[in-house]
Design a protein around this motif. Sequence first.
Motif, PDB file in Angstrom:
ATOM      1  N   THR A   1       0.834  -1.205   0.000  1.00  0.00           N
ATOM      2  CA  THR A   1       0.000   0.000   0.000  1.00  0.00           C
ATOM      3  C   THR A   1       0.869   1.255   0.000  1.00  0.00           C
ATOM      4  OG1 THR A   1      -1.819  -1.136   1.097  1.00  0.00           O
ATOM      5  CG2 THR A   1      -1.779   1.265   1.279  1.00  0.00           C
ATOM      6  N   LEU A   2       1.911   1.262   0.830  1.00  0.00           N
ATOM      7  CA  LEU A   2       2.825   2.404   0.864  1.00  0.00           C
ATOM      8  C   LEU A   2       3.533   2.581  -0.478  1.00  0.00           C
ATOM      9  CD1 LEU A   2       4.447   1.961   4.394  1.00  0.00           C
ATOM     10  CD2 LEU A   2       2.769   3.681   3.713  1.00  0.00           C
ATOM     11  N   ALA A   3       3.979   1.483  -1.068  1.00  0.00           N
ATOM     12  CA  ALA A   3       4.669   1.564  -2.359  1.00  0.00           C
ATOM     13  C   ALA A   3       3.723   2.080  -3.444  1.00  0.00           C
ATOM     14  CB  ALA A   3       5.238   0.203  -2.741  1.00  0.00           C
ATOM     15  N   ARG A   4       2.491   1.616  -3.454  1.00  0.00           N
ATOM     16  CA  ARG A   4       1.511   2.089  -4.446  1.00  0.00           C
ATOM     17  C   ARG A   4       1.272   3.593  -4.285  1.00  0.00           C
ATOM     18  NH1 ARG A   4      -1.509  -1.753  -3.770  1.00  0.00           N
ATOM     19  NH2 ARG A   4      -0.904  -2.996  -5.538  1.00  0.00           N
TER      20      ARG A   4
ATOM     21  N   PHE B   1       2.427   3.545 -13.989  1.00  0.00           N
ATOM     22  CA  PHE B   1       1.389   2.605 -13.591  1.00  0.00           C
ATOM     23  C   PHE B   1       2.050   1.416 -12.914  1.00  0.00           C
ATOM     24  CE2 PHE B   1      -0.693   4.482 -17.460  1.00  0.00           C
ATOM     25  CZ  PHE B   1      -1.603   5.243 -16.757  1.00  0.00           C
ATOM     26  N   PRO B   2       1.964   1.328 -11.566  1.00  0.00           N
ATOM     27  CA  PRO B   2       2.533   0.160 -10.895  1.00  0.00           C
ATOM     28  C   PRO B   2       1.763  -1.090 -11.301  1.00  0.00           C
ATOM     29  CG  PRO B   2       1.408   1.595  -9.318  1.00  0.00           C
ATOM     30  CD  PRO B   2       1.346   2.267 -10.642  1.00  0.00           C
ATOM     31  N   ALA B   3       2.496  -2.162 -11.534  1.00  0.00           N
ATOM     32  CA  ALA B   3       1.864  -3.417 -11.957  1.00  0.00           C
ATOM     33  C   ALA B   3       2.073  -4.464 -10.877  1.00  0.00           C
ATOM     34  CB  ALA B   3       2.434  -3.861 -13.301  1.00  0.00           C
ATOM     35  N   ASP B   4       2.960  -5.378 -11.121  1.00  0.00           N
ATOM     36  CA  ASP B   4       3.194  -6.475 -10.190  1.00  0.00           C
ATOM     37  C   ASP B   4       4.012  -6.018  -8.994  1.00  0.00           C
ATOM     38  OD1 ASP B   4       1.991  -8.271 -12.052  1.00  0.00           O
ATOM     39  OD2 ASP B   4       3.869  -8.269 -13.173  1.00  0.00           O
ATOM     40  N   MET B   5       3.647  -6.538  -7.813  1.00  0.00           N
ATOM     41  CA  MET B   5       4.377  -6.242  -6.590  1.00  0.00           C
ATOM     42  C   MET B   5       4.602  -7.536  -5.809  1.00  0.00           C
ATOM     43  SD  MET B   5       2.553  -2.853  -5.017  1.00  0.00           S
ATOM     44  CE  MET B   5       3.079  -1.256  -5.567  1.00  0.00           C
ATOM     45  N   VAL B   6       5.818  -7.654  -5.279  1.00  0.00           N
ATOM     46  CA  VAL B   6       6.101  -8.709  -4.304  1.00  0.00           C
ATOM     47  C   VAL B   6       6.664  -8.004  -3.080  1.00  0.00           C
ATOM     48  CG1 VAL B   6       6.449 -10.595  -5.944  1.00  0.00           C
ATOM     49  CG2 VAL B   6       8.369  -9.157  -5.312  1.00  0.00           C
ATOM     50  N   ALA B   7       6.356  -8.539  -1.904  1.00  0.00           N
ATOM     51  CA  ALA B   7       6.719  -7.825  -0.683  1.00  0.00           C
ATOM     52  C   ALA B   7       7.105  -8.780   0.432  1.00  0.00           C
ATOM     53  CB  ALA B   7       5.558  -6.950  -0.225  1.00  0.00           C
ATOM     54  N   GLY B   8       7.890  -8.241   1.362  1.00  0.00           N
ATOM     55  CA  GLY B   8       8.264  -8.936   2.584  1.00  0.00           C
ATOM     56  C   GLY B   8       8.001  -8.019   3.755  1.00  0.00           C
ATOM     57  N   ASP B   9       8.608  -8.339   4.897  1.00  0.00           N
ATOM     58  CA  ASP B   9       8.362  -7.576   6.115  1.00  0.00           C
ATOM     59  C   ASP B   9       8.812  -6.124   6.023  1.00  0.00           C
ATOM     60  OD1 ASP B   9       7.197  -9.738   7.369  1.00  0.00           O
ATOM     61  OD2 ASP B   9       9.097 -10.431   8.212  1.00  0.00           O
ATOM     62  N   ASP B  10       9.910  -5.858   5.314  1.00  0.00           N
ATOM     63  CA  ASP B  10      10.392  -4.476   5.237  1.00  0.00           C
ATOM     64  C   ASP B  10      10.794  -4.068   3.820  1.00  0.00           C
ATOM     65  OD1 ASP B  10      12.735  -5.910   4.954  1.00  0.00           O
ATOM     66  OD2 ASP B  10      13.874  -4.705   6.388  1.00  0.00           O
ATOM     67  N   TRP B  11      10.248  -4.747   2.798  1.00  0.00           N
ATOM     68  CA  TRP B  11      10.620  -4.430   1.429  1.00  0.00           C
ATOM     69  C   TRP B  11       9.477  -4.699   0.456  1.00  0.00           C
ATOM     70  CZ3 TRP B  11      10.220  -8.507  -1.908  1.00  0.00           C
ATOM     71  CH2 TRP B  11      10.241  -9.786  -1.349  1.00  0.00           C
TER      72      TRP B  11
ATOM     73  N   TRP C   1       6.786  -1.737 -13.011  1.00  0.00           N
ATOM     74  CA  TRP C   1       5.841  -0.725 -13.469  1.00  0.00           C
ATOM     75  C   TRP C   1       6.136  -0.327 -14.905  1.00  0.00           C
ATOM     76  CZ3 TRP C   1       8.103   3.721 -15.036  1.00  0.00           C
ATOM     77  CH2 TRP C   1       9.290   4.124 -14.423  1.00  0.00           C
ATOM     78  N   ARG C   2       5.184   0.367 -15.498  1.00  0.00           N
ATOM     79  CA  ARG C   2       5.318   0.925 -16.845  1.00  0.00           C
ATOM     80  C   ARG C   2       5.083   2.415 -16.721  1.00  0.00           C
ATOM     81  NH1 ARG C   2       6.782  -1.153 -21.256  1.00  0.00           N
ATOM     82  NH2 ARG C   2       6.051  -0.416 -23.254  1.00  0.00           N
ATOM     83  N   GLY C   3       5.921   3.205 -17.393  1.00  0.00           N
ATOM     84  CA  GLY C   3       5.772   4.653 -17.319  1.00  0.00           C
ATOM     85  C   GLY C   3       6.204   5.310 -18.609  1.00  0.00           C
TER      86      GLY C   3
ATOM     87  N   ILE D   1       8.477   2.999 -21.023  1.00  0.00           N
ATOM     88  CA  ILE D   1       9.459   1.989 -20.619  1.00  0.00           C
ATOM     89  C   ILE D   1       8.933   1.172 -19.448  1.00  0.00           C
ATOM     90  CG2 ILE D   1      11.490   3.256 -21.429  1.00  0.00           C
ATOM     91  CD1 ILE D   1      11.960   4.111 -18.472  1.00  0.00           C
ATOM     92  N   ASP D   2       9.577   0.029 -19.258  1.00  0.00           N
ATOM     93  CA  ASP D   2       9.361  -0.798 -18.071  1.00  0.00           C
ATOM     94  C   ASP D   2      10.458  -0.497 -17.078  1.00  0.00           C
ATOM     95  OD1 ASP D   2       7.116  -2.415 -18.759  1.00  0.00           O
ATOM     96  OD2 ASP D   2       8.404  -3.503 -20.149  1.00  0.00           O
ATOM     97  N   ARG D   3      10.141  -0.733 -15.837  1.00  0.00           N
ATOM     98  CA  ARG D   3      11.119  -0.478 -14.788  1.00  0.00           C
ATOM     99  C   ARG D   3      10.769  -1.320 -13.569  1.00  0.00           C
ATOM    100  NH1 ARG D   3      12.547   5.369 -12.133  1.00  0.00           N
ATOM    101  NH2 ARG D   3      13.938   4.560 -10.575  1.00  0.00           N
TER     102      ARG D   3
END
Length: 163
Positions: A9-12, A69-79, A84-86, A111-113
């Motif tokens: 949520t924070l990253a989005r 536009f953020p797309a796929d996200m993977v996350a852990g406890d602090d990362w 994304w595409r922009g 581009i993708d990033r």
Amino acid sequence: MATPNANKTLARRYFLELLNAVNEKSAYELLSDDFIFTLPTHPEPFHGPDGFIGLAKMLHGSFPDFYIFPADMVAGDDWVITRWRGGGTHTGTPLVTIKGDISANGQSFEIDRMTGHTFNIVKSVESIGHEDTLGLLFQLGVIPSPPAAPPVTTSEQNIALAL
């Protein structure tokens, strides 16, 4: 410790509120005072909320229609790692890069990033961007695109090409 979903949520919010909307209030909510953002096109990292807002303003100054536009996200406890595409159209101020300023020429890019974030429970403390810089420079016409490969239509041509 925050949960992976809370970090997503924070990253989005980082992408939508900071990079797309250039919301300074959100920068102070989402980024720690010692936040560091590194990007391959810039020799020095951007520090703190003010440094990052400076980057976002520069991007929107160069590309008034800049978007991510953020797309796929993977996350852990602090990362969180986000793919994304922009893009945008270079109709504004020069784009500041490690190799010098690139003047606007009306060209568009997309581009993708991938961006990696590290969090300290409630704020981002570090962000590392990995972008398709070469694709960006090709699309903006800063460097010439490589020649297109000739079309291969038969098995014989494929064998000849491989040999």
